[in-house]
Every structure is written in C-alpha cells, then in structure tokens.
Design a protein around this motif. Structure first.
Motif, PDB file in Angstrom:
ATOM      1  N   VAL A  73     -18.964  31.651  70.818  1.00 16.13           N
ATOM      2  CA  VAL A  73     -18.614  30.262  70.490  1.00 16.13           C
ATOM      3  C   VAL A  73     -17.356  29.878  71.257  1.00 16.13           C
ATOM      4  O   VAL A  73     -16.302  30.513  71.102  1.00 16.13           O
ATOM      5  CB  VAL A  73     -18.371  30.095  68.974  1.00 16.13           C
ATOM      6  N   ASP A  74     -17.487  28.873  72.086  1.00 17.53           N
ATOM      7  CA  ASP A  74     -16.357  28.419  72.903  1.00 17.53           C
ATOM      8  C   ASP A  74     -15.618  27.320  72.139  1.00 17.53           C
ATOM      9  O   ASP A  74     -15.984  26.143  72.194  1.00 17.53           O
ATOM     10  CB  ASP A  74     -16.862  27.910  74.252  1.00 17.53           C
ATOM     11  N   LEU A  75     -14.579  27.700  71.411  1.00 16.01           N
ATOM     12  CA  LEU A  75     -13.817  26.713  70.640  1.00 16.01           C
ATOM     13  C   LEU A  75     -13.117  25.709  71.537  1.00 16.01           C
ATOM     14  O   LEU A  75     -12.957  24.541  71.186  1.00 16.01           O
ATOM     15  CB  LEU A  75     -12.794  27.429  69.756  1.00 16.01           C
ATOM     16  N   ARG A  76     -12.678  26.174  72.690  1.00 16.86           N
ATOM     17  CA  ARG A  76     -12.026  25.248  73.620  1.00 16.86           C
ATOM     18  C   ARG A  76     -13.003  24.180  74.089  1.00 16.86           C
ATOM     19  O   ARG A  76     -12.653  22.993  74.199  1.00 16.86           O
ATOM     20  CB  ARG A  76     -11.473  26.019  74.817  1.00 16.86           C
ATOM     21  N   GLY A  77     -14.258  24.591  74.351  1.00  9.42           N
ATOM     22  CA  GLY A  77     -15.257  23.620  74.781  1.00  9.42           C
ATOM     23  C   GLY A  77     -15.551  22.606  73.693  1.00  9.42           C
ATOM     24  O   GLY A  77     -15.701  21.397  73.960  1.00  9.42           O
ATOM     25  N   ILE A  78     -15.626  23.085  72.434  1.00  9.36           N
ATOM     26  CA  ILE A  78     -15.853  22.164  71.314  1.00  9.36           C
ATOM     27  C   ILE A  78     -14.699  21.174  71.183  1.00  9.36           C
ATOM     28  O   ILE A  78     -14.898  19.978  70.970  1.00  9.36           O
ATOM     29  CB  ILE A  78     -16.034  22.967  70.014  1.00  9.36           C
ATOM     30  N   ALA A  79     -13.484  21.707  71.318  1.00 11.30           N
ATOM     31  CA  ALA A  79     -12.307  20.833  71.233  1.00 11.30           C
ATOM     32  C   ALA A  79     -12.322  19.786  72.345  1.00 11.30           C
ATOM     33  O   ALA A  79     -11.979  18.615  72.126  1.00 11.30           O
ATOM     34  CB  ALA A  79     -11.036  21.669  71.303  1.00 11.30           C
ATOM     35  N   MET A  80     -12.733  20.208  73.540  1.00 12.00           N
ATOM     36  CA  MET A  80     -12.793  19.261  74.659  1.00 12.00           C
ATOM     37  C   MET A  80     -13.823  18.170  74.401  1.00 12.00           C
ATOM     38  O   MET A  80     -13.600  16.991  74.711  1.00 12.00           O
ATOM     39  CB  MET A  80     -13.120  20.016  75.961  1.00 12.00           C
ATOM     40  N   GLU A  81     -14.961  18.539  73.829  1.00 16.92           N
ATOM     41  CA  GLU A  81     -15.986  17.551  73.522  1.00 16.92           C
ATOM     42  C   GLU A  81     -15.471  16.527  72.507  1.00 16.92           C
ATOM     43  O   GLU A  81     -15.707  15.328  72.638  1.00 16.92           O
ATOM     44  CB  GLU A  81     -17.233  18.241  72.982  1.00 16.92           C
ATOM     45  N   ARG A  82     -14.761  17.028  71.491  1.00 15.67           N
ATOM     46  CA  ARG A  82     -14.221  16.117  70.492  1.00 15.67           C
ATOM     47  C   ARG A  82     -13.161  15.205  71.084  1.00 15.67           C
ATOM     48  O   ARG A  82     -13.094  14.008  70.766  1.00 15.67           O
ATOM     49  CB  ARG A  82     -13.632  16.919  69.333  1.00 15.67           C
ATOM     50  N   MET A  83     -12.332  15.760  71.960  1.00 13.38           N
ATOM     51  CA  MET A  83     -11.304  14.942  72.608  1.00 13.38           C
ATOM     52  C   MET A  83     -11.940  13.902  73.522  1.00 13.38           C
ATOM     53  O   MET A  83     -11.469  12.756  73.599  1.00 13.38           O
ATOM     54  CB  MET A  83     -10.348  15.833  73.400  1.00 13.38           C
ATOM     55  N   ALA A  84     -13.030  14.303  74.213  1.00  6.49           N
ATOM     56  CA  ALA A  84     -13.717  13.352  75.088  1.00  6.49           C
ATOM     57  C   ALA A  84     -14.325  12.214  74.267  1.00  6.49           C
ATOM     58  O   ALA A  84     -14.255  11.033  74.659  1.00  6.49           O
ATOM     59  CB  ALA A  84     -14.797  14.062  75.893  1.00  6.49           C
ATOM     60  N   ALA A  85     -14.921  12.560  73.095  1.00  8.54           N
ATOM     61  CA  ALA A  85     -15.497  11.526  72.236  1.00  8.54           C
ATOM     62  C   ALA A  85     -14.416  10.584  71.715  1.00  8.54           C
ATOM     63  O   ALA A  85     -14.600   9.362  71.661  1.00  8.54           O
ATOM     64  CB  ALA A  85     -16.244  12.182  71.070  1.00  8.54           C
ATOM     65  N   ARG A  86     -13.261  11.179  71.345  1.00  5.65           N
ATOM     66  CA  ARG A  86     -12.159  10.351  70.863  1.00  5.65           C
ATOM     67  C   ARG A  86     -11.627   9.447  71.968  1.00  5.65           C
ATOM     68  O   ARG A  86     -11.304   8.277  71.735  1.00  5.65           O
ATOM     69  CB  ARG A  86     -11.033  11.250  70.346  1.00  5.65           C
ATOM     70  N   LEU A  87     -11.549   9.954  73.172  1.00  3.64           N
ATOM     71  CA  LEU A  87     -11.084   9.151  74.303  1.00  3.64           C
ATOM     72  C   LEU A  87     -12.039   7.991  74.566  1.00  3.64           C
ATOM     73  O   LEU A  87     -11.602   6.873  74.849  1.00  3.64           O
ATOM     74  CB  LEU A  87     -10.972  10.034  75.552  1.00  3.64           C
ATOM     75  N   ASP A  88     -13.342   8.260  74.456  1.00  2.18           N
ATOM     76  CA  ASP A  88     -14.315   7.182  74.647  1.00  2.18           C
ATOM     77  C   ASP A  88     -14.123   6.087  73.611  1.00  2.18           C
ATOM     78  O   ASP A  88     -14.187   4.890  73.934  1.00  2.18           O
ATOM     79  CB  ASP A  88     -15.742   7.742  74.555  1.00  2.18           C
ATOM     80  N   ARG A  89     -13.874   6.499  72.349  1.00  8.33           N
ATOM     81  CA  ARG A  89     -13.653   5.495  71.301  1.00  8.33           C
ATOM     82  C   ARG A  89     -12.381   4.691  71.562  1.00  8.33           C
ATOM     83  O   ARG A  89     -12.345   3.476  71.367  1.00  8.33           O
ATOM     84  CB  ARG A  89     -13.577   6.176  69.930  1.00  8.33           C
ATOM     85  N   LEU A  90     -11.337   5.387  72.006  1.00  4.14           N
ATOM     86  CA  LEU A  90     -10.083   4.693  72.315  1.00  4.14           C
ATOM     87  C   LEU A  90     -10.263   3.707  73.468  1.00  4.14           C
ATOM     88  O   LEU A  90      -9.705   2.599  73.439  1.00  4.14           O
ATOM     89  CB  LEU A  90      -8.991   5.708  72.660  1.00  4.14           C
TER      90      LEU A  90
END
Length: 232
Positions: free
Chosen positions: A45-62
């Motif tokens: 499980v790549d936690l860093r990859g999951i975190a990046m996906e969440r940050m990317a989704a948050r950036l899109d919302r912003l």
C-alpha cells in the motif's frame, strides 16, 4: 536497437535538462505514479500515492472554487458598470417627455433587458390616453404593484423571478417572450400612490430569486427620487 537507444538517451537528456516540466505536468505525473504502483505489486500500500491523490483532488476543488469566485467578481463588476451607466443616463433628460423617451429607447439597451415598463398607480380615469404618450408608461389601479410583485405588505424593494411569459398589461406585445423579470418597488413620496419599475428578459437565467438585489435596489432608489422630482 541503436535507434531505440538513441531515443531513450534523448528523452533522458530532455528530462534531466527540464525536470520541473515533468513535475508540473499532471498527466505525466499520474502515469509515473501508476507505473510505480504496478511495479510494487498489489501487496504493498503506497500511502504517499494515496496522499497525493487526495491532495490532487483537493487542489482541483480549490481551483474550481477559485474560478467560481473570479467569475462572480467579474459578473458583479459588469453589473455595477451597467447600473452606473443607467444612473448617469437617467439624470440627463431635461423634461418628463425626454425622461419617458429615455426609458423606452435607451434603458433597455443599457440594462440589457428586452422590455422595461414604468407602472404608476392612479385612482384617476383616462389612463389609456396617458399611456399612448409612451410605450414604457403603464397606469394601473391602487394596489396593482404590490399584487403584481406578489409581496403585499412586504418591505422588500426588489423581486426577482422566472416566468413562462410576462403580463400583457405590463409588457404589451413583448409579453409572450418574457422568461424572467425584476420588479422594483417605487416610493413616490407622501400623498402619492406607489409605482413599480419592471424589467423583463427573454433569458430565464437573467433574473432569479437566488441572485443578490443590492445593485437593483440602489438603481430603484435613484429612479424613485428622479420620479419624485418629475412629479413635484
């Protein structure tokens, strides 16, 4: 093989020369992350990859929120400019006939509406003769404006709504094309019956109950003061 190796060398040199270009390319970074996950296998499980996906989704919302704020600010500025132009034009006529001509000919274009009517309540007969002097002037009996705006006893100066056609009494031949309207209540002073300025649009989204009314309330305040001057 040599051609393939040469291409790989060129690609490697290009990446090394401009690594920032790779980091700034969202699609390229997504492809690299996906390749890295495949290389690790399904048991890791790549936690860093999951975190990046969440940050990317948050950036899109912003970014979406940022664009919405910019669009709202632009619309507000454009609306303010329209009202300023309308107020300045409203102050130019030198007599009441010119004032009515301004309402009929200039105001719809300045305010970007398809029809505009000034409704004045009166208890006196002979309204049809007065209305023939201007296509924008309508006379009605006492209580008509509150009833038309749908706010008896209310102190709201502006009503915005969508319609499936306007009132022929207000818009005349243009009534069937009206899909939204703004009703600005007018206080014409002590001892006088109220009035109403009505703007109609063929665009169902131009006037909606969800929109702000500050600018139209300001314009209505200027308009009613101009009317008090002409009626005095």
């Amino acid at each position: 093989m040599s051609s393939s190796a040469n291409l790989e060398d060129q690609l490697r040199e290009a990446i090394l020369a401009k690594p920032d270009a790779v980091l700034e390319d969202q699609h390229l970074m997504n492809a690299l992350v996906a390749a890295n996950e495949r290389a690790m296998g399904s048991n890791v499980v790549d936690l860093r990859g999951i975190a990046m996906e969440r940050m990317a989704a948050r950036l899109d919302r912003l970014e979406d929120t940022h664009r919405s704020v910019i669009a709202a600010a632009y619309d507000n500025l454009a609306g303010t400019n329209l009202i300023h132009r309308a107020v300045l034009r409203l102050l130019e006529p030198q007599d009441f006939s010119a004032f009515l001509a301004c309402l009929e000919q200039d105001m719809p274009e300045i305010l970007r509406v398809h029809a505009l009517a000034l409704v004045l309540e009166t208890a006196q007969p002979g309204g049809a003769e007065v209305e023939r002097k201007s296509g924008a002037l309508k006379l009605a009996g006492p209580g008509f404006t509150e009833s038309y705006a749908g706010q008896p006893g209310s102190e709201r100066p502006v009503t915005l709504r969508q319609t499936q056609g306007g009132s022929p009494r207000v818009y005349g031949a243009k009534a069937e094309w009206i899909r939204s309207e703004a009703c600005l209540m007018l206080d014409l002073g002590t001892g006088r019956l109220p009035g109403m300025l009505v703007m109609g649009s063929e665009d169902p989204h131009q006037f909606s109950p969800m929109q702000g009314t500050d600018l139209l309330a300001f314009f209505g305040g200027v308009f009613e003061r101009s009317m008090r001057y002409w009626l005095s």
